[in-house]
Design an enzyme around this catalytic site. Structure first.
Site, PDB file in Angstrom:
ATOM      1  N   GLU A 295       0.824  -1.215   0.000  1.00 44.21           N
ATOM      2  CA  GLU A 295       0.000   0.000   0.000  1.00 44.21           C
ATOM      3  C   GLU A 295       0.852   1.256   0.000  1.00 44.21           C
ATOM      4  O   GLU A 295       0.809   2.054   0.937  1.00 44.21           O
ATOM      5  CB  GLU A 295      -0.889   0.006   1.251  1.00 44.21           C
ATOM      6  N   PRO A 296       1.648   1.480  -1.036  1.00 46.26           N
ATOM      7  CA  PRO A 296       2.513   2.654  -1.032  1.00 46.26           C
ATOM      8  C   PRO A 296       1.737   3.943  -1.314  1.00 46.26           C
ATOM      9  O   PRO A 296       0.839   3.965  -2.159  1.00 46.26           O
ATOM     10  CB  PRO A 296       3.486   2.370  -2.182  1.00 46.26           C
ATOM     11  N   GLY A 297       2.069   4.978  -0.590  1.00 48.73           N
ATOM     12  CA  GLY A 297       1.500   6.302  -0.860  1.00 48.73           C
ATOM     13  C   GLY A 297       2.627   7.238  -1.226  1.00 48.73           C
ATOM     14  O   GLY A 297       2.855   7.599  -2.385  1.00 48.73           O
ATOM     15  N   ARG A 335       4.265  19.641   7.657  1.00 51.85           N
ATOM     16  CA  ARG A 335       5.157  18.552   8.058  1.00 51.85           C
ATOM     17  C   ARG A 335       6.386  19.000   8.871  1.00 51.85           C
ATOM     18  O   ARG A 335       6.763  18.308   9.821  1.00 51.85           O
ATOM     19  CB  ARG A 335       5.568  17.709   6.851  1.00 51.85           C
ATOM     20  N   CYS A 366       1.222  33.493  11.399  1.00 53.00           N
ATOM     21  CA  CYS A 366       1.505  34.225  12.623  1.00 53.00           C
ATOM     22  C   CYS A 366       2.079  33.297  13.674  1.00 53.00           C
ATOM     23  O   CYS A 366       1.519  33.131  14.760  1.00 53.00           O
ATOM     24  CB  CYS A 366       0.241  34.888  13.126  1.00 53.00           C
ATOM     25  N   GLU A 367       3.101  32.614  13.330  1.00 56.68           N
ATOM     26  CA  GLU A 367       3.914  31.857  14.284  1.00 56.68           C
ATOM     27  C   GLU A 367       5.209  31.498  13.584  1.00 56.68           C
ATOM     28  O   GLU A 367       5.368  31.785  12.407  1.00 56.68           O
ATOM     29  CB  GLU A 367       3.180  30.636  14.827  1.00 56.68           C
ATOM     30  N   TYR A 394       1.332  14.041   1.442  1.00 60.71           N
ATOM     31  CA  TYR A 394       1.010  14.577   2.766  1.00 60.71           C
ATOM     32  C   TYR A 394       1.305  16.070   2.898  1.00 60.71           C
ATOM     33  O   TYR A 394       1.639  16.546   3.982  1.00 60.71           O
ATOM     34  CB  TYR A 394       1.739  13.784   3.864  1.00 60.71           C
TER      35      TYR A 394
HETATM   36  N1  LLP Z   1      -1.475   1.904   4.454  1.00 57.81           N
HETATM   37  C1  LLP Z   1      -1.955   2.360   5.615  1.00 57.81           C
HETATM   38  C2  LLP Z   1      -2.891   1.542   6.386  1.00 57.81           C
HETATM   39  C3  LLP Z   1      -1.544   3.603   6.089  1.00 57.81           C
HETATM   40  O1  LLP Z   1      -2.020   4.057   7.242  1.00 57.81           O
HETATM   41  C4  LLP Z   1      -0.631   4.379   5.323  1.00 57.81           C
HETATM   42  C5  LLP Z   1      -0.184   5.676   5.787  1.00 57.81           C
HETATM   43  C6  LLP Z   1      -0.183   3.865   4.099  1.00 57.81           C
HETATM   44  C7  LLP Z   1      -0.617   2.619   3.702  1.00 57.81           C
HETATM   45  C8  LLP Z   1       0.760   4.614   3.206  1.00 57.81           C
HETATM   46  O2  LLP Z   1       2.014   4.802   3.778  1.00 57.81           O
HETATM   47  P1  LLP Z   1       3.194   5.459   2.919  1.00 57.81           P
HETATM   48  O3  LLP Z   1       3.570   4.477   1.831  1.00 57.81           O
HETATM   49  O4  LLP Z   1       2.687   6.732   2.338  1.00 57.81           O
HETATM   50  O5  LLP Z   1       4.261   5.653   3.878  1.00 57.81           O
HETATM   51  N2  LLP Z   1       1.175  12.313   7.533  1.00 57.81           N
HETATM   52  C9  LLP Z   1       2.392  11.548   7.710  1.00 57.81           C
HETATM   53  C10 LLP Z   1       2.275  10.157   7.139  1.00 57.81           C
HETATM   54  C11 LLP Z   1       1.145   9.372   7.718  1.00 57.81           C
HETATM   55  C12 LLP Z   1       0.989   8.045   7.065  1.00 57.81           C
HETATM   56  C13 LLP Z   1      -0.333   7.471   7.420  1.00 57.81           C
HETATM   57  N3  LLP Z   1      -0.579   6.194   6.887  1.00 57.81           N
HETATM   58  C14 LLP Z   1       3.539  12.295   7.076  1.00 57.81           C
HETATM   59  O6  LLP Z   1       3.319  13.371   6.550  1.00 57.81           O
HETATM   60  O7  LLP Z   1       4.679  11.837   7.109  1.00 57.81           O
END
Ligand code: LLP
Length: 448
Positions: A295-297, A335, A366-367, A394
């Site tokens: 599940e890459p994001g 971030r 304003c910070e 993100y």
């Molecule tokens: N699968 C699940 C169940 C997840 O909760 C996540 C990310 C992913 C896949 C994707 O993960 P990735 O491949 O993108 O690392 N807001 C934070 C990251 C939070 C990730 C949440 N879950 C940041 O900006 O670093």
């Protein structure tokens, strides 16, 4: 010079992305502007799929849309044959409106509402539900079973398990530890009881288990530890219940390059390490290879994003620091403030000059919203365009209206063409939901 994807320096000495001049993009579409490099996104999606196929396994590459949820990127993921992971009604609606094939949608979340489950179970045009609901807890399992029954459906599910892995990443983005709100813990027997319970639910079809141990992980061994623990669990289930699942989902988390010195595993290394560990452990227990899912994001869209800002005020404090203030900040990129995340920037108007002035790139909130404490920019002057790299994941996804800023526009660039894929909010949009109750209007002018 540090370039990612199709970034390069053009004949004007400007940063170019997807064949488009960054300074012109900033003029045309205004700033802050998130520029998404279409070729880079497609390459990453293909490379990830290819890396696993090269290992000879069945693989579902599931785009974690939380990294950048919008119609156009969902569309690209669909075109590239990926699956999509949604984690809310809003992300699900985004996938559906992008005509994402419903059988390739999976739904994650530790607190899905009844409304969300109803939406998932009834999402398909043919009355079928989405591809998989990843059931996180017993309460959800009961509710989903009831909701699927009411819809006359048998909903395919996975179970979200928590192997005890402490991934070396920021503690706020670690999710595989025992002490986490997510999933059924393997330790303590929760996961085992969840499998038994799911098998008894007549309206649920249990296809397998999954885990997700964290994000921006730069060391391959953390993934292998999780895979090993998951397979030990599968062996226990086979031994005790005589059951082997057709699917195993190993989550997302592969890190990307934010800084020139970052060196995350390549997709090939990641796939080889992960599949190698899976194979080795399956063989150890005499288990058959299930279809794998990941599940890459971030690793699909992160490096494809570049945020362009225009330089405004410059404050030089002799012998201390120079603050170069840009026209965005915390609201388009929370971030640094949330995770102490570090970013690379350059002066996109002067890529042909040495980027050698050390400055802090500050936002306009304003910070103290410093985006980068120590950036190296070439001769920063008011009006120059500063490009911050690797903002595709993100950033827009977590953007806010803090200080009543408008959320930025996003353009998709490819071979010299730039198309807006998310319009910039207007100030009217920002105020659109405000109401003044009648009783406040009546008291106008009355001073207590
Ligand atoms: N699968 C699940 C169940 C997840 O909760 C996540 C990310 C992913 C896949 C994707 O993960 P990735 O491949 O993108 O690392 N807001 C934070 C990251 C939070 C990730 C949440 N879950 C940041 O900006 O670093």
């Amino acid at each position: 010079m540090f370039f990612l994807g199709t970034q390069t320096q053009n004949s004007q000495g400007h940063l170019e992305i997807g064949g488009c001049d960054a300074v012109e993009l900033a003029q045309t579409f205004a700033t802050p502007l998130i520029v998404m490099d279409e070729a880079h996104i497609r390459n990453q999606m293909r490379a990830m799929t290819g890396a696993f196929e090269a290992q000879g396994v069945g693989i579902h590459v599931i785009y974690a849309s939380k990294a950048f949820p919008c119609l156009a990127i969902s569309k690209i993921a669909a075109q590239e044959g990926l699956w999509i992971d949604v984690a809310s009604a809003g992300e699900l609606l985004t996938a559906l409106r992008a005509d994402f094939p419903t059988e390739r949608i999976i739904f994650h979340g530790n607190n899905k509402s009844d409304d969300e489950l109803v939406m998932a179970v009834n999402a398909g045009t043919d009355g079928a539900g989405i591809g998989r609901v990843v059931v996180d807890n017993f309460d959800e399992m009961e509710r989903l079973n009831r909701i699927a029954g009411e819809a006359g459906a048998r909903q395919p599910i996975m179970l979200r398990l928590t192997p005890a892995v402490d991934a070396h990443t920021h503690r706020l983005i670690q999710t595989g530890r025992i002490d986490t709100k997510f999933g059924f813990n393997i330790e303590g027997g929760g996961a085992r009881r969840a499998v038994e319970a799911a098998l008894e639910k007549e309206n649920l079809e249990l296809l397998g288990v999954g885990c997700h141990i964290g994000s921006q992980i730069l060391d391959a061994p953390f993934f292998t530890l999780a895979a090993r623990l998951m397979i030990e669990f599968l062996a226990e289930i086979r031994d005790d219940l005589g059951l082997e699942f057709p699917e195993l989902d190993l989550g997302g988390g592969l890190g990307i390059r934010y800084l020139p010195e970052d060196s995350p595993p390549t997709m090939e290394e990641y796939a080889a390490t992960l599949v190698g560990t899976v194979r080795e452990n399956l063989e150890k227990f005499g288990l058959a290879m299930p279809n794998l899912a990941i599940e890459p994001g971030r690793s699909l869209v992160g490096e494809a994003g570049t945020t362009l800002y225009r330089v405004g005020n410059i404050k030089r404090i002799p012998n201390v620091r120079t603050y170069v203030s840009v026209d965005g900040g915390l609201s388009d990129n929370p971030r640094p403030a949330l995770y102490e995340a570090r970013y690379f920037a350059l002066n996109a108007s002067k890529v042909d000059q040495p980027q050698n002035e050390t400055v802090a790139v500050a936002g306009k909130h304003c910070e103290t919203d410093v985006l980068i404490e120590e950036a190296q920019l070439a001769d920063p002057q008011r009006g120059d365009i500063v490009a911050v790299y690797s903002t595709g994941a993100y950033n827009y996804a977590m953007a806010s209206n803090y200080n009543r800023f408008r959320r930025p526009a996003v353009v998709l660039v490819s071979e010299g063409e730039a198309d807006v894929i998310v319009e910039r909010e207007t100030l009217e949009d920002v105020l659109a939901r405000d109401l003044i109750p009648e009783r406040l209007r009546q008291s106008e002018g009355v001073v207590a």
